[in-house]
Design an enzyme around this catalytic site. Structure first.
Site, mmCIF file in Angstrom:
data_model
loop_
_atom_site.group_PDB
_atom_site.id
_atom_site.type_symbol
_atom_site.label_atom_id
_atom_site.label_comp_id
_atom_site.label_asym_id
_atom_site.label_seq_id
_atom_site.Cartn_x
_atom_site.Cartn_y
_atom_site.Cartn_z
ATOM 1 N N THR A 179 0.830 -1.219 0.000
ATOM 2 C CA THR A 179 0.000 0.000 0.000
ATOM 3 C C THR A 179 0.861 1.265 0.000
ATOM 4 O O THR A 179 0.330 2.368 -0.096
ATOM 5 C CB THR A 179 -0.930 0.052 1.237
ATOM 6 N N GLY A 180 2.164 1.120 0.121
ATOM 7 C CA GLY A 180 3.040 2.287 0.196
ATOM 8 C C GLY A 180 3.523 2.744 -1.173
ATOM 9 O O GLY A 180 3.248 2.109 -2.198
ATOM 10 N N GLN A 181 4.248 3.857 -1.167
ATOM 11 C CA GLN A 181 4.774 4.433 -2.417
ATOM 12 C C GLN A 181 5.619 3.438 -3.210
ATOM 13 O O GLN A 181 5.371 3.186 -4.398
ATOM 14 C CB GLN A 181 5.629 5.660 -2.083
ATOM 15 N N ASP A 182 6.611 2.853 -2.560
ATOM 16 C CA ASP A 182 7.537 1.972 -3.287
ATOM 17 C C ASP A 182 6.843 0.683 -3.700
ATOM 18 O O ASP A 182 7.155 0.122 -4.758
ATOM 19 C CB ASP A 182 8.763 1.658 -2.429
ATOM 20 N N ASP A 195 0.598 -9.807 8.521
ATOM 21 C CA ASP A 195 1.283 -8.707 9.193
ATOM 22 C C ASP A 195 2.730 -9.113 9.444
ATOM 23 O O ASP A 195 3.007 -10.280 9.784
ATOM 24 C CB ASP A 195 0.561 -8.459 10.531
ATOM 25 N N THR A 254 18.033 2.044 4.684
ATOM 26 C CA THR A 254 17.757 3.475 4.518
ATOM 27 C C THR A 254 18.916 4.367 4.950
ATOM 28 O O THR A 254 19.688 4.006 5.859
ATOM 29 C CB THR A 254 16.519 3.870 5.357
ATOM 30 N N GLU A 259 18.606 6.799 6.741
ATOM 31 C CA GLU A 259 18.388 7.181 8.141
ATOM 32 C C GLU A 259 19.323 6.421 9.077
ATOM 33 O O GLU A 259 19.494 6.809 10.228
ATOM 34 C CB GLU A 259 16.929 6.939 8.535
ATOM 35 N N TYR A 318 13.091 4.805 14.369
ATOM 36 C CA TYR A 318 12.982 4.246 13.022
ATOM 37 C C TYR A 318 14.367 3.834 12.505
ATOM 38 O O TYR A 318 14.561 2.712 12.021
ATOM 39 C CB TYR A 318 12.347 5.272 12.074
ATOM 40 N N LYS A 371 15.634 0.086 11.630
ATOM 41 C CA LYS A 371 16.109 -0.242 10.271
ATOM 42 C C LYS A 371 17.527 -0.823 10.313
ATOM 43 O O LYS A 371 17.890 -1.670 9.494
ATOM 44 C CB LYS A 371 16.077 1.012 9.392
ATOM 45 N N HIS A 400 13.349 9.218 -1.374
ATOM 46 C CA HIS A 400 12.829 9.153 -2.745
ATOM 47 C C HIS A 400 11.334 9.426 -2.694
ATOM 48 O O HIS A 400 10.620 8.891 -1.865
ATOM 49 C CB HIS A 400 13.172 7.825 -3.408
HETATM 50 O O1 F7E Z 1 11.147 14.578 6.588
HETATM 51 C C1 F7E Z 1 11.507 17.914 8.040
HETATM 52 C C2 F7E Z 1 11.802 16.711 8.900
HETATM 53 O O2 F7E Z 1 9.288 12.981 6.943
HETATM 54 C C3 F7E Z 1 12.189 15.230 5.887
HETATM 55 C C4 F7E Z 1 11.261 8.381 4.994
HETATM 56 O O3 F7E Z 1 10.909 7.861 3.726
HETATM 57 O O4 F7E Z 1 13.289 9.261 4.118
HETATM 58 C C5 F7E Z 1 12.120 9.618 4.818
HETATM 59 O O5 F7E Z 1 12.435 10.134 6.113
HETATM 60 C C6 F7E Z 1 12.676 16.411 6.674
HETATM 61 C C7 F7E Z 1 12.980 16.126 8.147
HETATM 62 O O6 F7E Z 1 11.335 12.296 5.590
HETATM 63 C C8 F7E Z 1 8.009 18.773 8.345
HETATM 64 O O7 F7E Z 1 12.074 17.089 10.247
HETATM 65 C C9 F7E Z 1 9.894 19.815 8.423
HETATM 66 O O8 F7E Z 1 14.153 16.815 8.489
HETATM 67 O O9 F7E Z 1 9.746 13.845 4.613
HETATM 68 P P1 F7E Z 1 10.276 13.417 5.915
HETATM 69 P P2 F7E Z 1 12.566 11.696 6.423
HETATM 70 O O10 F7E Z 1 12.405 11.877 7.872
HETATM 71 O O11 F7E Z 1 13.820 12.224 5.815
HETATM 72 C C10 F7E Z 1 14.121 8.261 4.740
HETATM 73 C C11 F7E Z 1 15.280 7.970 3.831
HETATM 74 C C12 F7E Z 1 13.355 7.079 5.175
HETATM 75 O O12 F7E Z 1 13.862 5.955 5.173
HETATM 76 C C13 F7E Z 1 12.005 7.329 5.781
HETATM 77 O O13 F7E Z 1 11.237 6.148 5.800
HETATM 78 O O14 F7E Z 1 11.631 17.387 6.710
HETATM 79 N N1 F7E Z 1 10.171 18.509 8.192
HETATM 80 N N2 F7E Z 1 8.587 20.018 8.521
HETATM 81 C C14 F7E Z 1 9.010 17.837 8.132
HETATM 82 N N3 F7E Z 1 8.761 16.532 7.901
HETATM 83 C C15 F7E Z 1 7.463 16.139 7.879
HETATM 84 N N4 F7E Z 1 7.193 14.846 7.632
HETATM 85 N N5 F7E Z 1 6.432 17.028 8.094
HETATM 86 C C16 F7E Z 1 6.641 18.371 8.323
HETATM 87 O O15 F7E Z 1 5.717 19.146 8.521
#
Ligand code: F7E
Length: 334
Positions: free
Chosen positions: A14-17, A60, A129, A131, A157, A161, A187
Protein backbone atom coordinates in the site's frame (compact mmCIF):
# COMPACT_ATOMS: atom_id res chain seq x y z
CA UNK A 1 16.16 -9.95 -18.56
CA UNK A 2 12.49 -10.80 -18.38
CA UNK A 3 10.63 -11.94 -15.29
CA UNK A 4 8.20 -14.14 -17.29
CA UNK A 5 6.88 -16.99 -15.14
CA UNK A 6 8.55 -15.56 -12.03
CA UNK A 7 6.69 -14.78 -8.87
CA UNK A 8 7.33 -11.93 -6.42
CA UNK A 9 6.02 -11.16 -2.94
CA UNK A 10 5.96 -7.47 -1.99
CA UNK A 11 5.41 -6.29 1.58
CA UNK A 12 4.36 -2.66 1.96
CA UNK A 13 2.16 -2.96 -1.13
CA UNK A 14 0.00 0.00 0.00
CA UNK A 15 3.04 2.29 0.20
CA UNK A 16 4.77 4.43 -2.42
CA UNK A 17 7.54 1.97 -3.29
CA UNK A 18 5.14 -1.00 -3.21
CA UNK A 19 3.07 0.61 -5.96
CA UNK A 20 6.09 1.42 -8.13
CA UNK A 21 7.76 -1.99 -7.79
CA UNK A 22 4.47 -3.84 -8.39
CA UNK A 23 4.06 -1.96 -11.70
CA UNK A 24 7.64 -2.63 -12.73
CA UNK A 25 7.38 -6.35 -11.91
CA UNK A 26 4.05 -6.67 -13.68
CA UNK A 27 5.52 -5.05 -16.81
CA UNK A 28 8.34 -7.64 -16.66
CA UNK A 29 5.83 -10.49 -16.59
CA UNK A 30 6.01 -11.42 -12.90
CA UNK A 31 3.06 -12.75 -10.97
CA UNK A 32 2.87 -10.19 -8.17
CA UNK A 33 1.61 -10.89 -4.65
CA UNK A 34 1.21 -8.15 -2.06
CA UNK A 35 1.03 -8.51 1.71
CA UNK A 36 -1.72 -6.34 3.19
CA UNK A 37 -2.43 -5.97 6.89
CA UNK A 38 -5.45 -5.13 8.97
CA UNK A 39 -8.97 -6.43 9.23
CA UNK A 40 -10.37 -3.58 7.14
CA UNK A 41 -7.38 -1.72 5.73
CA UNK A 42 -8.69 1.60 4.40
CA UNK A 43 -6.09 1.53 1.61
CA UNK A 44 -7.15 -1.86 0.25
CA UNK A 45 -9.71 -0.47 -2.21
CA UNK A 46 -7.18 2.06 -3.54
CA UNK A 47 -4.58 -0.68 -4.12
CA UNK A 48 -7.16 -2.88 -5.86
CA UNK A 49 -8.06 0.03 -8.16
CA UNK A 50 -4.48 1.19 -8.78
CA UNK A 51 -2.86 -2.27 -9.08
CA UNK A 52 -5.62 -4.67 -10.18
CA UNK A 53 -3.10 -7.34 -11.20
CA UNK A 54 -1.71 -7.75 -7.66
CA UNK A 55 -2.92 -10.76 -5.67
CA UNK A 56 -3.37 -9.56 -2.11
CA UNK A 57 -2.54 -11.81 0.84
CA UNK A 58 -3.61 -10.75 4.31
CA UNK A 59 -0.88 -10.79 6.92
CA UNK A 60 1.28 -8.71 9.19
CA UNK A 61 5.07 -8.48 9.51
CA UNK A 62 4.68 -9.05 13.26
CA UNK A 63 2.90 -12.40 12.73
CA UNK A 64 5.35 -15.22 11.84
CA UNK A 65 2.62 -17.75 10.98
CA UNK A 66 0.94 -15.30 8.60
CA UNK A 67 4.28 -14.76 6.87
CA UNK A 68 4.79 -18.51 6.42
CA UNK A 69 1.35 -18.61 4.84
CA UNK A 70 2.18 -15.64 2.57
CA UNK A 71 5.45 -17.22 1.43
CA UNK A 72 3.81 -20.61 0.86
CA UNK A 73 0.96 -19.05 -1.12
CA UNK A 74 3.15 -16.89 -3.34
CA UNK A 75 6.10 -19.32 -3.64
CA UNK A 76 8.24 -16.30 -4.57
CA UNK A 77 11.39 -16.16 -6.66
CA UNK A 78 11.89 -12.67 -5.23
CA UNK A 79 10.73 -11.03 -2.00
CA UNK A 80 10.77 -7.24 -1.71
CA UNK A 81 10.51 -6.30 1.97
CA UNK A 82 9.26 -2.73 1.74
CA UNK A 83 6.77 -2.90 4.62
CA UNK A 84 7.63 -0.80 7.68
CA UNK A 85 6.52 1.93 9.97
CA UNK A 86 8.40 4.39 7.81
CA UNK A 87 7.61 7.82 9.25
CA UNK A 88 10.53 9.04 11.36
CA UNK A 89 8.42 11.45 13.45
CA UNK A 90 5.82 8.76 14.18
CA UNK A 91 8.55 6.37 15.31
CA UNK A 92 9.38 8.69 18.23
CA UNK A 93 5.76 8.40 19.39
CA UNK A 94 5.51 4.61 18.85
CA UNK A 95 9.06 3.34 19.35
CA UNK A 96 8.18 -0.14 20.53
CA UNK A 97 5.79 -0.83 17.66
CA UNK A 98 8.41 0.53 15.27
CA UNK A 99 10.96 -1.95 16.65
CA UNK A 100 8.49 -4.82 16.19
CA UNK A 101 7.44 -3.98 12.63
CA UNK A 102 10.42 -2.21 11.08
CA UNK A 103 13.08 -4.24 12.91
CA UNK A 104 11.83 -7.64 13.98
CA UNK A 105 9.47 -7.90 11.00
CA UNK A 106 12.56 -8.38 8.81
CA UNK A 107 13.65 -11.36 10.91
CA UNK A 108 10.15 -12.85 10.77
CA UNK A 109 10.08 -12.64 6.98
CA UNK A 110 13.59 -14.03 6.54
CA UNK A 111 12.65 -16.93 8.81
CA UNK A 112 9.47 -17.56 6.81
CA UNK A 113 11.60 -17.91 3.66
CA UNK A 114 14.20 -20.11 5.36
CA UNK A 115 11.86 -22.36 7.37
CA UNK A 116 9.70 -23.10 4.33
CA UNK A 117 12.80 -24.46 2.57
CA UNK A 118 13.31 -21.53 0.20
CA UNK A 119 16.73 -20.31 1.37
CA UNK A 120 18.27 -21.29 -1.97
CA UNK A 121 15.39 -20.46 -4.27
CA UNK A 122 14.16 -17.08 -3.06
CA UNK A 123 16.06 -13.80 -3.47
CA UNK A 124 15.35 -11.22 -0.77
CA UNK A 125 15.49 -7.43 -1.05
CA UNK A 126 15.69 -5.53 2.24
CA UNK A 127 14.71 -1.84 2.23
CA UNK A 128 17.54 -0.29 4.24
CA UNK A 129 17.76 3.47 4.52
CA UNK A 130 20.00 6.53 4.73
CA UNK A 131 18.39 7.18 8.14
CA UNK A 132 20.88 4.60 9.45
CA UNK A 133 23.70 7.16 8.89
CA UNK A 134 22.22 9.90 11.06
CA UNK A 135 23.65 12.94 9.28
CA UNK A 136 26.04 14.00 12.05
CA UNK A 137 28.93 16.27 11.14
CA UNK A 138 31.77 14.06 12.33
CA UNK A 139 30.26 11.10 10.55
CA UNK A 140 29.86 12.59 7.09
CA UNK A 141 32.35 12.06 4.28
CA UNK A 142 32.67 15.04 1.89
CA UNK A 143 31.59 13.04 -1.15
CA UNK A 144 28.55 11.66 0.66
CA UNK A 145 27.73 8.47 2.54
CA UNK A 146 28.58 5.21 0.83
CA UNK A 147 28.31 1.51 1.69
CA UNK A 148 31.34 1.75 4.02
CA UNK A 149 30.22 4.78 6.06
CA UNK A 150 29.59 4.54 9.79
CA UNK A 151 26.06 4.17 11.08
CA UNK A 152 24.68 6.42 13.80
CA UNK A 153 20.86 6.35 13.60
CA UNK A 154 19.03 9.28 15.22
CA UNK A 155 15.49 7.93 15.62
CA UNK A 156 13.68 4.75 16.74
CA UNK A 157 12.98 4.25 13.02
CA UNK A 158 16.66 4.46 12.11
CA UNK A 159 17.64 2.10 14.94
CA UNK A 160 14.98 -0.44 13.92
CA UNK A 161 16.11 -0.24 10.27
CA UNK A 162 19.69 -0.85 11.37
CA UNK A 163 18.60 -4.08 13.07
CA UNK A 164 16.79 -5.07 9.85
CA UNK A 165 19.91 -4.28 7.81
CA UNK A 166 22.21 -6.37 9.98
CA UNK A 167 19.87 -9.32 10.38
CA UNK A 168 19.45 -9.37 6.59
CA UNK A 169 23.24 -9.39 6.13
CA UNK A 170 23.49 -12.05 8.82
CA UNK A 171 21.13 -14.36 6.91
CA UNK A 172 23.24 -13.82 3.79
CA UNK A 173 26.39 -14.78 5.70
CA UNK A 174 24.88 -17.54 7.90
CA UNK A 175 22.66 -19.38 5.44
CA UNK A 176 24.06 -18.29 2.06
CA UNK A 177 20.75 -16.68 1.17
CA UNK A 178 20.63 -14.18 -1.71
CA UNK A 179 19.86 -11.09 0.37
CA UNK A 180 20.51 -7.61 -1.05
CA UNK A 181 20.16 -4.46 1.06
CA UNK A 182 19.40 -1.22 -0.76
CA UNK A 183 20.49 1.77 1.33
CA UNK A 184 18.10 4.24 -0.24
CA UNK A 185 18.19 7.97 0.32
CA UNK A 186 14.90 9.90 0.33
CA UNK A 187 12.83 9.15 -2.74
CA UNK A 188 9.60 10.90 -3.52
CA UNK A 189 6.93 11.23 -6.18
CA UNK A 190 3.22 11.29 -6.96
CA UNK A 191 2.56 8.26 -4.74
CA UNK A 192 4.29 9.75 -1.67
CA UNK A 193 2.14 9.90 1.48
CA UNK A 194 0.97 13.34 2.55
CA UNK A 195 2.70 12.90 5.93
CA UNK A 196 6.13 13.29 4.31
CA UNK A 197 7.44 16.82 3.84
CA UNK A 198 7.78 16.88 0.03
CA UNK A 199 4.21 15.74 -0.67
CA UNK A 200 2.87 17.89 2.16
CA UNK A 201 4.45 20.88 0.40
CA UNK A 202 3.38 20.03 -3.16
CA UNK A 203 -0.18 19.28 -2.04
CA UNK A 204 -0.35 22.60 -0.15
CA UNK A 205 1.22 24.59 -3.01
CA UNK A 206 -1.31 23.11 -5.44
CA UNK A 207 -4.14 24.07 -3.10
CA UNK A 208 -2.74 27.57 -2.51
CA UNK A 209 -2.41 28.00 -6.29
CA UNK A 210 -6.09 27.07 -6.73
CA UNK A 211 -7.25 29.28 -3.84
CA UNK A 212 -8.21 26.32 -1.62
CA UNK A 213 -5.70 26.96 1.20
CA UNK A 214 -3.83 29.97 2.66
CA UNK A 215 -0.91 28.60 4.66
CA UNK A 216 1.19 25.51 5.28
CA UNK A 217 2.45 24.51 8.74
CA UNK A 218 5.88 22.89 8.84
CA UNK A 219 8.60 22.00 11.35
CA UNK A 220 12.31 22.74 10.83
CA UNK A 221 13.21 24.10 7.41
CA UNK A 222 17.02 23.89 7.49
CA UNK A 223 17.52 20.07 7.31
CA UNK A 224 18.93 18.89 4.00
CA UNK A 225 18.00 15.76 2.12
CA UNK A 226 19.22 13.92 -0.97
CA UNK A 227 15.86 13.67 -2.75
CA UNK A 228 15.37 11.45 -5.81
CA UNK A 229 12.38 10.04 -7.72
CA UNK A 230 10.88 6.78 -6.39
CA UNK A 231 10.39 5.32 -9.89
CA UNK A 232 14.15 5.48 -10.50
CA UNK A 233 14.90 3.87 -7.13
CA UNK A 234 12.62 0.82 -7.47
CA UNK A 235 14.37 0.05 -10.76
CA UNK A 236 17.57 -0.08 -8.68
CA UNK A 237 15.94 -2.52 -6.22
CA UNK A 238 15.09 -4.87 -9.06
CA UNK A 239 18.60 -4.53 -10.53
CA UNK A 240 20.09 -5.55 -7.16
CA UNK A 241 18.21 -8.86 -7.29
CA UNK A 242 19.29 -9.52 -10.92
CA UNK A 243 22.99 -8.97 -10.08
CA UNK A 244 24.96 -12.26 -9.91
CA UNK A 245 26.03 -11.68 -6.28
CA UNK A 246 23.97 -10.41 -3.33
CA UNK A 247 25.40 -7.16 -2.00
CA UNK A 248 24.55 -3.78 -0.43
CA UNK A 249 24.11 -0.67 -2.56
CA UNK A 250 23.49 3.02 -1.89
CA UNK A 251 20.94 4.68 -4.19
CA UNK A 252 21.08 8.48 -4.09
CA UNK A 253 21.37 11.48 -6.39
CA UNK A 254 24.62 12.89 -4.97
CA UNK A 255 22.93 16.28 -4.42
CA UNK A 256 21.47 17.71 -1.24
CA UNK A 257 18.83 20.41 -0.79
CA UNK A 258 17.21 22.02 2.25
CA UNK A 259 13.47 22.12 2.84
CA UNK A 260 13.74 25.86 2.10
CA UNK A 261 15.15 24.93 -1.34
CA UNK A 262 12.20 22.60 -1.89
CA UNK A 263 9.78 25.37 -0.92
CA UNK A 264 11.48 27.81 -3.30
CA UNK A 265 11.28 25.36 -6.21
CA UNK A 266 7.68 24.33 -5.47
CA UNK A 267 6.31 27.85 -5.09
CA UNK A 268 8.24 29.03 -8.17
CA UNK A 269 6.50 26.31 -10.18
CA UNK A 270 3.19 28.13 -9.63
CA UNK A 271 4.70 31.59 -10.17
CA UNK A 272 5.21 32.60 -6.50
CA UNK A 273 8.70 34.06 -5.87
CA UNK A 274 8.54 34.44 -2.08
CA UNK A 275 7.16 31.52 -0.07
CA UNK A 276 7.67 33.11 3.37
CA UNK A 277 4.15 34.64 3.69
CA UNK A 278 2.61 31.20 3.17
CA UNK A 279 4.68 29.15 5.64
CA UNK A 280 4.09 28.93 9.40
CA UNK A 281 6.47 26.99 11.62
CA UNK A 282 4.86 24.68 14.16
CA UNK A 283 6.96 22.89 16.82
CA UNK A 284 4.53 19.93 16.64
CA UNK A 285 6.29 18.94 13.40
CA UNK A 286 9.80 19.14 14.89
CA UNK A 287 11.59 15.99 16.09
CA UNK A 288 13.38 15.22 19.39
CA UNK A 289 16.54 14.55 17.36
CA UNK A 290 17.00 15.71 13.78
CA UNK A 291 19.09 14.35 10.91
CA UNK A 292 20.82 17.55 9.77
CA UNK A 293 21.98 16.60 6.32
CA UNK A 294 21.89 13.56 4.08
CA UNK A 295 24.01 13.24 0.98
CA UNK A 296 24.62 9.90 -0.73
CA UNK A 297 27.29 8.62 -3.08
CA UNK A 298 25.71 6.17 -5.57
CA UNK A 299 29.00 5.35 -7.38
CA UNK A 300 28.93 1.63 -6.52
CA UNK A 301 25.39 1.11 -7.84
CA UNK A 302 26.21 3.15 -10.96
CA UNK A 303 29.39 1.22 -11.70
CA UNK A 304 28.31 -2.29 -10.62
CA UNK A 305 24.64 -2.37 -11.59
CA UNK A 306 24.60 0.28 -14.31
CA UNK A 307 21.95 2.09 -12.24
CA UNK A 308 21.27 5.74 -13.00
CA UNK A 309 18.57 8.18 -12.07
CA UNK A 310 16.60 9.94 -14.77
CA UNK A 311 14.77 12.59 -12.72
CA UNK A 312 16.65 15.52 -11.16
CA UNK A 313 15.59 17.77 -8.27
CA UNK A 314 13.77 20.35 -10.42
CA UNK A 315 12.09 17.58 -12.44
CA UNK A 316 10.95 15.84 -9.27
CA UNK A 317 9.35 18.96 -7.79
CA UNK A 318 7.71 19.82 -11.13
CA UNK A 319 6.14 16.38 -11.63
CA UNK A 320 4.79 16.35 -8.05
CA UNK A 321 3.33 19.86 -8.39
CA UNK A 322 1.77 19.10 -11.80
CA UNK A 323 0.25 15.90 -10.40
CA UNK A 324 -1.16 17.62 -7.31
CA UNK A 325 -2.66 20.49 -9.28
CA UNK A 326 -4.37 18.00 -11.62
CA UNK A 327 -5.60 15.97 -8.62
CA UNK A 328 -7.05 19.03 -6.88
CA UNK A 329 -8.70 20.20 -10.12
CA UNK A 330 -10.47 16.84 -10.42
CA UNK A 331 -12.02 17.40 -6.99
CA UNK A 332 -13.23 20.94 -7.75
CA UNK A 333 -16.95 21.38 -8.43
CA UNK A 334 -17.59 21.69 -12.19
O1 F7E B 1 11.15 14.58 6.59
C1 F7E B 1 11.51 17.91 8.04
C2 F7E B 1 11.80 16.71 8.90
O2 F7E B 1 9.29 12.98 6.94
C3 F7E B 1 12.19 15.23 5.89
C4 F7E B 1 11.26 8.38 4.99
O3 F7E B 1 10.91 7.86 3.73
O4 F7E B 1 13.29 9.26 4.12
C5 F7E B 1 12.12 9.62 4.82
O5 F7E B 1 12.44 10.13 6.11
C6 F7E B 1 12.68 16.41 6.67
C7 F7E B 1 12.98 16.13 8.15
O6 F7E B 1 11.34 12.30 5.59
C8 F7E B 1 8.01 18.77 8.35
O7 F7E B 1 12.07 17.09 10.25
C9 F7E B 1 9.89 19.82 8.42
O8 F7E B 1 14.15 16.81 8.49
O9 F7E B 1 9.75 13.85 4.61
P1 F7E B 1 10.28 13.42 5.91
P2 F7E B 1 12.57 11.70 6.42
O10 F7E B 1 12.41 11.88 7.87
O11 F7E B 1 13.82 12.22 5.82
C10 F7E B 1 14.12 8.26 4.74
C11 F7E B 1 15.28 7.97 3.83
C12 F7E B 1 13.36 7.08 5.18
O12 F7E B 1 13.86 5.95 5.17
C13 F7E B 1 12.00 7.33 5.78
O13 F7E B 1 11.24 6.15 5.80
O14 F7E B 1 11.63 17.39 6.71
N1 F7E B 1 10.17 18.51 8.19
N2 F7E B 1 8.59 20.02 8.52
C14 F7E B 1 9.01 17.84 8.13
N3 F7E B 1 8.76 16.53 7.90
C15 F7E B 1 7.46 16.14 7.88
N4 F7E B 1 7.19 14.85 7.63
N5 F7E B 1 6.43 17.03 8.09
C16 F7E B 1 6.64 18.37 8.32
O15 F7E B 1 5.72 19.15 8.52
Amino acid sequence: MSGASKSALVTGITGQDGGHIAELLHEQGYEVFGLIRGQSNPRKAAVEADLPFVKLIEGDLTDPAALVHAVDTSDPDEVYNLGAISHVGYSFKNPSLTAEVTGKGVLNLLEAVRLTGRAEKTKFYQASTSEMFGGLDYNRPGSGYNEDSLFHPRSPYGVAKLYGHWIAKNYRESYGMFVACGILFNHEGERRGIEFVTRKITDAVARIHLGLQDKIELGDLWPKRDWGYAGDYVRGMWQMLQHPEPDDFVLATGETHSIEDFLTEAFAAVGIDDWHPYVVQNPAFMRPAEVDILLGDPAKAEQTLGWHRDVDFAGLVKRMIDHDIALQRKNLPA
